[in-house]
Scaffold this motif. Structure first.
Motif, PDB file in Angstrom:
ATOM      1  N   PRO A  16      39.222  39.649  47.003  1.00 45.60           N
ATOM      2  CA  PRO A  16      38.184  40.567  47.476  1.00 45.60           C
ATOM      3  C   PRO A  16      38.739  41.945  47.843  1.00 45.60           C
ATOM      4  O   PRO A  16      39.860  42.063  48.343  1.00 45.60           O
ATOM      5  CB  PRO A  16      37.622  39.862  48.718  1.00 45.60           C
ATOM      6  N   GLY A  17      37.928  42.969  47.569  1.00 47.13           N
ATOM      7  CA  GLY A  17      38.305  44.326  47.936  1.00 47.13           C
ATOM      8  C   GLY A  17      39.333  44.960  47.024  1.00 47.13           C
ATOM      9  O   GLY A  17      39.997  45.922  47.407  1.00 47.13           O
ATOM     10  N   GLU A  40      52.743  38.242  30.878  1.00 50.27           N
ATOM     11  CA  GLU A  40      51.618  39.130  31.188  1.00 50.27           C
ATOM     12  C   GLU A  40      51.642  39.496  32.668  1.00 50.27           C
ATOM     13  O   GLU A  40      51.899  38.646  33.515  1.00 50.27           O
ATOM     14  CB  GLU A  40      50.305  38.429  30.856  1.00 50.27           C
ATOM     15  N   THR A  41      51.351  40.775  32.952  1.00 49.06           N
ATOM     16  CA  THR A  41      51.286  41.237  34.323  1.00 49.06           C
ATOM     17  C   THR A  41      49.889  41.787  34.601  1.00 49.06           C
ATOM     18  O   THR A  41      49.368  42.609  33.844  1.00 49.06           O
ATOM     19  CB  THR A  41      52.331  42.351  34.584  1.00 49.06           C
ATOM     20  N   LEU A  42      49.299  41.280  35.694  1.00 52.35           N
ATOM     21  CA  LEU A  42      48.009  41.763  36.178  1.00 52.35           C
ATOM     22  C   LEU A  42      48.234  42.322  37.582  1.00 52.35           C
ATOM     23  O   LEU A  42      49.022  41.768  38.352  1.00 52.35           O
ATOM     24  CB  LEU A  42      46.991  40.630  36.243  1.00 52.35           C
ATOM     25  N   ILE A  43      47.551  43.407  37.895  1.00 47.16           N
ATOM     26  CA  ILE A  43      47.707  44.041  39.199  1.00 47.16           C
ATOM     27  C   ILE A  43      46.329  44.170  39.851  1.00 47.16           C
ATOM     28  O   ILE A  43      45.420  44.740  39.268  1.00 47.16           O
ATOM     29  CB  ILE A  43      48.368  45.431  39.058  1.00 47.16           C
ATOM     30  N   TYR A  44      46.223  43.621  41.057  1.00 48.92           N
ATOM     31  CA  TYR A  44      44.994  43.734  41.842  1.00 48.92           C
ATOM     32  C   TYR A  44      45.263  44.782  42.921  1.00 48.92           C
ATOM     33  O   TYR A  44      46.095  44.562  43.807  1.00 48.92           O
ATOM     34  CB  TYR A  44      44.633  42.393  42.481  1.00 48.92           C
ATOM     35  N   VAL A  45      44.588  45.940  42.830  1.00 43.57           N
ATOM     36  CA  VAL A  45      44.829  47.062  43.736  1.00 43.57           C
ATOM     37  C   VAL A  45      43.656  47.196  44.706  1.00 43.57           C
ATOM     38  O   VAL A  45      42.496  47.173  44.294  1.00 43.57           O
ATOM     39  CB  VAL A  45      44.988  48.389  42.941  1.00 43.57           C
ATOM     40  N   SER A  46      43.964  47.371  45.991  1.00 41.33           N
ATOM     41  CA  SER A  46      42.918  47.585  47.006  1.00 41.33           C
ATOM     42  C   SER A  46      42.103  48.808  46.664  1.00 41.33           C
ATOM     43  O   SER A  46      42.646  49.827  46.228  1.00 41.33           O
ATOM     44  CB  SER A  46      43.532  47.770  48.383  1.00 41.33           C
ATOM     45  N   VAL A  47      40.788  48.695  46.880  1.00 40.35           N
ATOM     46  CA  VAL A  47      39.918  49.850  46.619  1.00 40.35           C
ATOM     47  C   VAL A  47      39.618  50.589  47.900  1.00 40.35           C
ATOM     48  O   VAL A  47      39.824  50.150  48.971  1.00 40.35           O
ATOM     49  CB  VAL A  47      38.589  49.418  45.948  1.00 40.35           C
TER      50      VAL A  47
END
Length: 153
Positions: free
Chosen positions: A81-82, A146-153
């Protein structure tokens, strides 16, 4: 401020998924992929040998329903989330040529999830997964990191 890497997400590290194609790759699939990607290699256009990244497109044989973005391939479906998801990229290692009679199996492993902070001070999760592609004799064809990045909004 709480971190993005929750115990529930950390518990998923090491999770694996396996997908096996329901049939051999086939000359037509090889040829159509080459045409669709602008590949001019005569062996690919004849359907004799697959363009290397074709086998890494797990969506062609995973048999999964489309997600909200219309993608029908493998995904970890992590709830963070976020954040917004940014694709960090792929690193490929191709081991052997793939011929039309090959039945591909992809074994995905959620390898690691690390929390970091961007240069701008935003929290992010860097998710690494690894897929190993094998043929019907279990010979290694390719490895996809594979690289995935979850960045705070």
């Amino acid at each position: 401020m709480t971190g993005l890497l929750t115990p529930a997400l950390a518990a998923r590290i090491g999770e694996e998924m396996t997908y096996t194609a329901p049939e051999p790759l086939g000359r037509a699939s090889i040829r159509y992929f080459a045409l669709a990607t602008g590949d001019t290699d005569p062996a690919h256009l004849a359907g004799d040998v697959a363009p290397p990244t074709l086998i890494c497109e797990t969506n062609q044989y995973a048999g999964l329903p489309r997600d909200v973005d219309g993608y029908a391939g493998h995904g970890w479906h992590l709830e963070v989330p976020g954040t917004r998801l940014v694709r960090g990229g792929n690193s490929y290692r191709f081991v052997r040529p793939v011929e039309p009679d090959t039945v591909v199996t992809a074994r995905w492993r959620l390898d690691d999830i690390v929390e970091r902070v961007t240069g701008g001070g935003k929290r992010m999760l860097v998710v690494t997964s690894i897929a190993e592609y094998t043929d019907q004799q279990r010979r290694l064809l390719a490895v996809n990191k594979e690289t995935l990045i979850y960045v705070s909004v």
